[in-house]
Every structure is written in C-alpha cells, then in structure tokens.
Design an enzyme around this catalytic site. Structure first.
Site, PDB file in Angstrom:
ATOM      1  CG  ASN A   1       0.811   5.884  -4.858  1.00 37.77           C
ATOM      2  OD1 ASN A   1       0.800   7.201  -5.016  1.00 37.77           O
ATOM      3  ND2 ASN A   1       1.251   5.904  -3.563  1.00 37.77           N
TER       4      ASN A   1
ATOM      5  CG  ASP B   1      -7.641   3.564   1.485  1.00 42.35           C
ATOM      6  OD1 ASP B   1      -7.216   2.871   0.702  1.00 42.35           O
ATOM      7  OD2 ASP B   1      -6.100   3.596   2.038  1.00 42.35           O
TER       8      ASP B   1
ATOM      9  CG  HIS C   1      -3.790   0.745   1.300  1.00 40.49           C
ATOM     10  ND1 HIS C   1      -4.554   1.734   1.075  1.00 40.49           N
ATOM     11  CD2 HIS C   1      -2.370   0.818   0.673  1.00 40.49           C
ATOM     12  CE1 HIS C   1      -3.572   2.740   0.464  1.00 40.49           C
ATOM     13  NE2 HIS C   1      -2.463   2.290   0.086  1.00 40.49           N
TER      14      HIS C   1
END
Length: 186
Positions: free
Chosen positions: A112, A91, A19
């Site tokens: 998100n 990512d 991430h």
C-alpha cells in the site's frame, strides 16, 4: 538532486517493526554520516545533505504507510525533482529476511505504501529497494506480521540487509542505477 525515501509508520509503537524497514535504512544513512532529519514539512521529516558533491533529500513520510505518496509528491515538487530521481525503500513479504532487491520501476505488488507513491507520482517510473521480511509461517495475519517485530534470528539477517541497502543508496549517488542494480542484485 536525488531523493531517498524510507517507508514506514511514525511513532515508537512501530519503530522496530517489519513494516519500518525503509525507515531503518534512512536511520543507517543518518548514523553513517552524522546527519539528522532536521526539517518537518510535506507531512514528513527530512534532511537536505550533500554526498559526493550531489544534493540529496532523505525523507521519512509521517503519514503512515498507506498514505506515503502524500509526503513524497510535495517534497519532490518543491525541490524540482522528477520521479526518476526518487529511490523508495520498503519492506517486501516476497523476499526472505536478509535479502534485498533493487528495481528501476514496477507495480505496487500489493504494497500500500508503493500503491500510494504510484498514485501520487502518477508513474511507476521510480527506483526501489525492497527489503525482505519474509512471510508468516503460521496463521498470523499479514497486518499483524508486518506490524510485528523481527525475531532475533531475523533481526541479525535484516541488519545485514539494512547495511547493504544503505550501501546501495550511497552507490546510486555516484553511479547509474543499472550499474548499482547489477552490483547489489547479484
């Protein structure tokens, strides 16, 4: 002035996770040029530097991934930038490890950090570099996967994509984004 944003999560615990691919690209740019993120404001760590005669902000939001837009919006407002002057690096599960993909605009694709960025910028019209991290090949949850570290084999491929993404960021300073896209998406 342009703004290069690497998305990720702050803290040692997340440093080498999938991430944090966006943070890794910012780190690569900092290392190449001997820069450091010497400012803390707008819920982020950032630097204002010069590259090829262009003023550039490099930002690592410290809000955690899902709230990234809360850092990006105030920074670009403060420096009078438009969303079109923003390049966000993050990512992507839908690209294999080692691949990058540049886009001029688009939806959040379930990411998100990008969802938060779209919400806070009020537009989908900002540039992106997606860093491939692949998908889990076992029953691992997506959350555990993106918060996990790369395997040795993946890390070697991802190191190459981090270099490529940093090259693309530098190219964008002196060239139009469509030209950079054609070069790096080929």
């Amino acid at each position: 002035m342009k703004c290069i944003v690497g998305l990720g999560n702050p803290g040692k615990k997340y440093e080498k996770t999938r991430h944090n691919a966006g943070f890794m690209v910012i780190d690569e740019l900092l290392n190449r040029h001997g820069w450091e993120l010497n400012k803390k404001k707008f819920n982020g760590k950032y630097a204002i530097e010069q590259l090829e005669g262009e003023k550039v902000a490099l930002l690592k939001p410290q809000t955690y991934m899902n709230l990234s837009g809360q850092s990006i919006r105030p920074l670009i407002d403060y420096y009078g930038m438009d969303p079109e002057d923003v390049l966000v690096i993050y990512d992507d599960l839908d690209l294999p490890a080692g691949k990058i993909r540049l886009r001029q605009k688009g939806g959040h694709g379930g990411h998100n950090g990008i969802r938060s960025t779209i919400d806070h910028l009020g537009t989908k019209e900002f540039k992106r570099i997606r860093i491939g991290v692949g998908r889990p090949t076992n029953a691992m949850s997506i959350i555990d996967y993106v918060l996990g570290s790369f395997s040795k084999e993946e890390q070697e491929r991802v190191d190459g994509s981090i270099q490529q993404a940093a090259d693309a960021c530098e190219a964008w300073i002196g060239e139009s984004f469509p030209v950079v896209m054609n070069k790096f998406n080929a």
